[in-house]
Design an enzyme around this catalytic site. Structure first.
Site, PDB file in Angstrom:
ATOM      1  N   GLN A 152      38.627  -2.258   6.479  1.00 25.60           N
ATOM      2  CA  GLN A 152      39.203  -3.202   5.526  1.00 25.60           C
ATOM      3  C   GLN A 152      39.956  -2.522   4.389  1.00 25.60           C
ATOM      4  O   GLN A 152      40.777  -3.155   3.736  1.00 25.60           O
ATOM      5  CB  GLN A 152      38.104  -4.115   4.945  1.00 25.60           C
ATOM      6  CG  GLN A 152      37.501  -5.032   5.991  1.00 25.60           C
ATOM      7  CD  GLN A 152      36.438  -5.947   5.417  1.00 25.60           C
ATOM      8  OE1 GLN A 152      35.275  -5.577   5.326  1.00 25.60           O
ATOM      9  NE2 GLN A 152      36.823  -7.151   5.016  1.00 25.60           N
ATOM     10  N   GLU A 180      25.965  -6.845  10.074  1.00 28.29           N
ATOM     11  CA  GLU A 180      26.106  -8.166  10.693  1.00 28.29           C
ATOM     12  C   GLU A 180      26.315  -8.141  12.208  1.00 28.29           C
ATOM     13  O   GLU A 180      27.383  -8.522  12.715  1.00 28.29           O
ATOM     14  CB  GLU A 180      27.260  -8.933  10.030  1.00 28.29           C
ATOM     15  CG  GLU A 180      27.072  -9.108   8.542  1.00 28.29           C
ATOM     16  CD  GLU A 180      28.131  -9.975   7.882  1.00 28.29           C
ATOM     17  OE1 GLU A 180      29.121 -10.341   8.548  1.00 28.29           O
ATOM     18  OE2 GLU A 180      27.977 -10.287   6.701  1.00 28.29           O
ATOM     19  N   GLU A 196      25.673  -7.703   0.481  1.00 24.93           N
ATOM     20  CA  GLU A 196      26.961  -8.351   0.216  1.00 24.93           C
ATOM     21  C   GLU A 196      26.702  -9.707  -0.408  1.00 24.93           C
ATOM     22  O   GLU A 196      25.822 -10.448   0.049  1.00 24.93           O
ATOM     23  CB  GLU A 196      27.775  -8.599   1.506  1.00 24.93           C
ATOM     24  CG  GLU A 196      28.380  -7.366   2.094  1.00 24.93           C
ATOM     25  CD  GLU A 196      29.222  -7.660   3.345  1.00 24.93           C
ATOM     26  OE1 GLU A 196      29.738  -8.792   3.476  1.00 24.93           O
ATOM     27  OE2 GLU A 196      29.344  -6.749   4.170  1.00 24.93           O
ATOM     28  N   TYR A 238      26.444 -15.443   1.544  1.00 27.54           N
ATOM     29  CA  TYR A 238      27.586 -16.051   0.857  1.00 27.54           C
ATOM     30  C   TYR A 238      27.397 -17.530   0.543  1.00 27.54           C
ATOM     31  O   TYR A 238      27.805 -18.007  -0.491  1.00 27.54           O
ATOM     32  CB  TYR A 238      28.866 -15.878   1.692  1.00 27.54           C
ATOM     33  CG  TYR A 238      29.335 -14.436   1.735  1.00 27.54           C
ATOM     34  CD1 TYR A 238      30.146 -13.939   0.737  1.00 27.54           C
ATOM     35  CD2 TYR A 238      28.932 -13.576   2.752  1.00 27.54           C
ATOM     36  CE1 TYR A 238      30.557 -12.617   0.732  1.00 27.54           C
ATOM     37  CE2 TYR A 238      29.344 -12.249   2.763  1.00 27.54           C
ATOM     38  CZ  TYR A 238      30.156 -11.777   1.749  1.00 27.54           C
ATOM     39  OH  TYR A 238      30.553 -10.472   1.748  1.00 27.54           O
ATOM     40  N   TRP A 260      39.848  -9.359   7.680  1.00 33.13           N
ATOM     41  CA  TRP A 260      39.758  -9.488   9.132  1.00 33.13           C
ATOM     42  C   TRP A 260      40.817 -10.444   9.675  1.00 33.13           C
ATOM     43  O   TRP A 260      41.987 -10.299   9.350  1.00 33.13           O
ATOM     44  CB  TRP A 260      38.317  -9.875   9.523  1.00 33.13           C
ATOM     45  CG  TRP A 260      37.298  -8.927   8.954  1.00 33.13           C
ATOM     46  CD1 TRP A 260      36.401  -9.174   7.958  1.00 33.13           C
ATOM     47  CD2 TRP A 260      37.094  -7.539   9.314  1.00 33.13           C
ATOM     48  NE1 TRP A 260      35.653  -8.047   7.694  1.00 33.13           N
ATOM     49  CE2 TRP A 260      36.038  -7.038   8.505  1.00 33.13           C
ATOM     50  CE3 TRP A 260      37.679  -6.664  10.250  1.00 33.13           C
ATOM     51  CZ2 TRP A 260      35.570  -5.722   8.595  1.00 33.13           C
ATOM     52  CZ3 TRP A 260      37.200  -5.353  10.335  1.00 33.13           C
ATOM     53  CH2 TRP A 260      36.169  -4.908   9.527  1.00 33.13           C
ATOM     54  N   ARG A 294      28.330   0.926  -1.685  1.00 35.42           N
ATOM     55  CA  ARG A 294      28.107   0.766  -0.247  1.00 35.42           C
ATOM     56  C   ARG A 294      29.453   0.803   0.467  1.00 35.42           C
ATOM     57  O   ARG A 294      30.354   0.023   0.138  1.00 35.42           O
ATOM     58  CB  ARG A 294      27.405  -0.568   0.025  1.00 35.42           C
ATOM     59  CG  ARG A 294      27.313  -0.893   1.503  1.00 35.42           C
ATOM     60  CD  ARG A 294      26.596  -2.209   1.806  1.00 35.42           C
ATOM     61  NE  ARG A 294      26.592  -2.387   3.248  1.00 35.42           N
ATOM     62  CZ  ARG A 294      27.101  -3.435   3.900  1.00 35.42           C
ATOM     63  NH1 ARG A 294      27.615  -4.465   3.240  1.00 35.42           N
ATOM     64  NH2 ARG A 294      27.075  -3.481   5.207  1.00 35.42           N
TER      65      ARG A 294
HETATM   66  C1  GBH Z   1      31.157 -10.495   5.637  1.00 34.35           C
HETATM   67  O1  GBH Z   1      30.988 -11.346   6.727  1.00 34.35           O
HETATM   68  C2  GBH Z   1      31.693  -9.181   6.150  1.00 34.35           C
HETATM   69  O2  GBH Z   1      30.643  -8.241   6.305  1.00 34.35           O
HETATM   70  C3  GBH Z   1      32.795  -8.624   5.311  1.00 34.35           C
HETATM   71  O3  GBH Z   1      33.426  -7.583   6.016  1.00 34.35           O
HETATM   72  C4  GBH Z   1      33.741  -9.733   4.921  1.00 34.35           C
HETATM   73  O4  GBH Z   1      34.886  -9.259   4.280  1.00 34.35           O
HETATM   74  C5  GBH Z   1      32.972 -10.690   4.037  1.00 34.35           C
HETATM   75  O5  GBH Z   1      31.888 -11.197   4.721  1.00 34.35           O
HETATM   76  C6  GBH Z   1      33.783 -11.871   3.528  1.00 34.35           C
HETATM   77  O6  GBH Z   1      34.084 -12.734   4.570  1.00 34.35           O
HETATM   78  O7  GBH Z   1      34.362 -21.085   9.295  1.00 34.35           O
HETATM   79  O8  GBH Z   1      34.981 -19.991  11.341  1.00 34.35           O
HETATM   80  O9  GBH Z   1      36.140 -19.431   9.306  1.00 34.35           O
HETATM   81  C7  GBH Z   1      30.501 -12.616   6.418  1.00 34.35           C
HETATM   82  C8  GBH Z   1      30.521 -13.471   7.638  1.00 34.35           C
HETATM   83  C9  GBH Z   1      32.439 -14.407   8.629  1.00 34.35           C
HETATM   84  C10 GBH Z   1      30.891 -15.750   7.393  1.00 34.35           C
HETATM   85  C11 GBH Z   1      33.455 -15.513   8.593  1.00 34.35           C
HETATM   86  C12 GBH Z   1      31.871 -16.882   7.442  1.00 34.35           C
HETATM   87  C13 GBH Z   1      33.801 -17.861   8.486  1.00 34.35           C
HETATM   88  C14 GBH Z   1      33.672 -18.680   9.691  1.00 34.35           C
HETATM   89  N1  GBH Z   1      31.531 -14.486   7.526  1.00 34.35           N
HETATM   90  N2  GBH Z   1      32.789 -16.788   8.532  1.00 34.35           N
HETATM   91  S1  GBH Z   1      34.866 -19.873   9.924  1.00 34.35           S
END
Ligand code: GBH
Length: 478
Positions: free
Chosen positions: A18, A168, A380, A312, A438, A75
């Site tokens: 990233q 993850e 995170e 989150y 991503w 980290r």
């Molecule tokens: C983390 O993943 C990652 O470890 C990190 O690299 C990333 O930058 C950070 O979160 C912020 O996203 O409703 O289909 O769009 C968290 C996992 C992945 C949870 C994306 C929410 C969205 C699903 N996240 N997801 S969707």
């Protein structure tokens, strides 16, 4: 309420792909994210990590910022294919790759910042994907990961005392092999994916990740811990859920099922040395691989020091009347932002999936602590501000939503410690700087530092400058 321990560990987090860029520097091998970002048509909104934040060249300036923010710890993740370009246990180690991370670790230590190193944050060497399908070959990949971990402990373990094996594994398995929205992008339900089997592959990848983690921890415990005396764990993601209809017992079951499909999948074998949660076995049957006695022996040698929590947001779960489809991976529930009374789970951030829900975070912390019994480090937590993707730098550096999010989530940690008796030992805000989000590309900004992607200039947001005082206000004196 002051409740954070005097030695509370805190800082900011990032991941190699990233932020680093420098993808062709010094013999780095390609990873599955290089390939995925260069697919055509694009599956990442046209974005790639070729330059990203150019942290590969700018890390000393970035660490000056960390020092200015007062961070005690940082980290970050290592790019496996910088260290072993082709990835495998008989493949060459890249000395320039080792030297890069060695300089980076020294640069942190020179600033008094403790490195927390993640071995794997989704960037599998492309060489292993090509050789045997990467995470789909459970036997091969766990041996290759173990050797990669050995190289890291040998070369860095004298200076690095905090290790996170995997970031993850749920996202790697589900997004990589079920929905196909992350590398390697395999799926049988996504039109953009040419190959994949969403009914079986995520569960195979999940077992490969569990056993890779276990081998890396067992190796540390057996061969490195006695001299190096560090700590090791894993970072698991997962939202907290409450019932859509609080009066319906089937929604209460849906809540528990959803969280078991998210976290128990990995935490049962890793922290409890047990089979997958019964509700997963019941729904998925033999599509969920078995653990042999030999697997359990490795898991038994792989006791961790802590639970790394990436958190989150939270949601409501509602049971579904129909039986689950073959490609269901959530435990046959509907996930909703509002409950039956129309009450929202919390205010919306700058990204559609993330609402601020500190009270549910507290419940989540305490549920996890009671279930798995290890000290928790939040590895995170953070958010983009509403509308931040469209803001100028001058607008984005004023980030009251992010500051309020940090405050309320730190308060939730205090309550979990003081009122619930949970052990929570540290916190890493995501992220040190805006970076490649991503498949969402560069639009979604999670940083406490603004990144100008034209000039690569960094500008601290207000949250970066006040974060230290937010922690210290809540700390008990030593
Ligand atoms: C983390 O993943 C990652 O470890 C990190 O690299 C990333 O930058 C950070 O979160 C912020 O996203 O409703 O289909 O769009 C968290 C996992 C992945 C949870 C994306 C929410 C969205 C699903 N996240 N997801 S969707």
């Amino acid at each position: 309420m002051a409740a954070l321990p005097a030695d509370f560990e805190w800082g900011f987090a990032t991941a190699s792909y990233q932020i680093e860029g420098g993808v062709d520097e010094n013999g780095r091998g390609k990873s599955i994210w290089d390939t995925f970002c260069h697919a055509s048509p694009s599956r990442t909104k046209g974005a790639d990590g070729d330059v990203a934040c150019d942290h590969y060249h700018r890390y000393p300036d970035d660490f000056d910022l960390l020092q200015r923010y007062g961070a005690k710890a940082y980290r970050f993740s290592l790019s496996w294919s910088r260290i072993v370009p082709l990835g495998g246990r008989n493949d060459a180690v890249s000395e320039p790759g080792i030297a890069f991370y060695s300089r980076l670790i020294d640069a942190l230590l020179a600033r008094g910042i403790t490195p927390w190193v993640t071995l794997y944050h989704w960037d599998l060497p492309q060489g292993l994907h090509d050789r045997y399908g990467g995470w789909l070959d459970v036997d091969e990949v766990q041996r290759d990961f173990e050797r990669y971990a050995r190289v890291c402990y040998e070369r860095f373990g004298g200076r690095v005392k905090h290790w996170i094996t995997l970031n993850e594994p749920w996202i790697q398995s589900i997004f990589g092999y079920a929905t196909g929205v992350n590398a390697p992008g395999r799926s049988s339900t996504n039109d953009q994916a040419a190959e994949g089997d969403s009914a079986t592959e995520p569960w195979i990848a999940g077992k490969a990740l569990i056993m890779s983690h276990a081998r890396a921890v067992a190796l540390y415990n057996n061969e490195f811990r006695p001299q190096q005396r560090g700590k090791i764990g894993i970072s698991l993601n997962g939202d907290f859920y409450e019932p859509w209809d609080a009066a319906d017992p089937r929604d209460h079951e849906a809540v528990e099922r959803r969280m078991q499909f998210h976290i128990g999948w990995f935490a049962n074998p890793i922290f409890l040395r047990k089979d997958y949660p019964p509700c997963m076995r019941q729904q998925l049957g033999d599509r969920l691989p078995r653990f042999s006695d030999a697997d359990f022996a490795i898991l038994g040698d792989a006791e961790c020091d802590f639970y790394g929590m990436n958190y989150y947001t939270s949601q409501f779960a509602r049971h579904r009347e129909e039986p689950p489809t073959e490609t269901d991976f959530v435990g046959n529930v509907e996930e909703l932002a509002e409950n039956k009374e129309g009450v929202s789970v919390g205010p919306l951030s700058g990204v559609h999936w993330l609402r601020s829900c500190p009270d549910m975070f507290r419940k989540h912390l305490t549920r996890i602590y009671r279930l798995y019994g290890k000290p928790i480090y939040i590895t995170e937590n953070g958010c983009p501000c509403p509308g931040e993707d469209k803001m100028t730098r001058e607008e984005a550096v004023e980030d009251p939503f992010r500051i309020a999010y940090f405050e309320s989530h730190l308060d939730a940690i205090c309550k979990a410690i003081k009122e619930d008796g949970s052990v929570i030992s540290g916190y890493f805000a995501w992220s040190l700087m805006d970076n490649l989000e991503w498949s969402d590309g560069y639009g979604v900004r999670f940083g406490v530092t603004f990144t100008d992607y034209e000039t690569l200039e960094r500008t601290p947001k207000k949250s970066a400058l006040v974060f230290k005082s937010l922690v210290e206000e809540r700390q008990v004196s030593a």
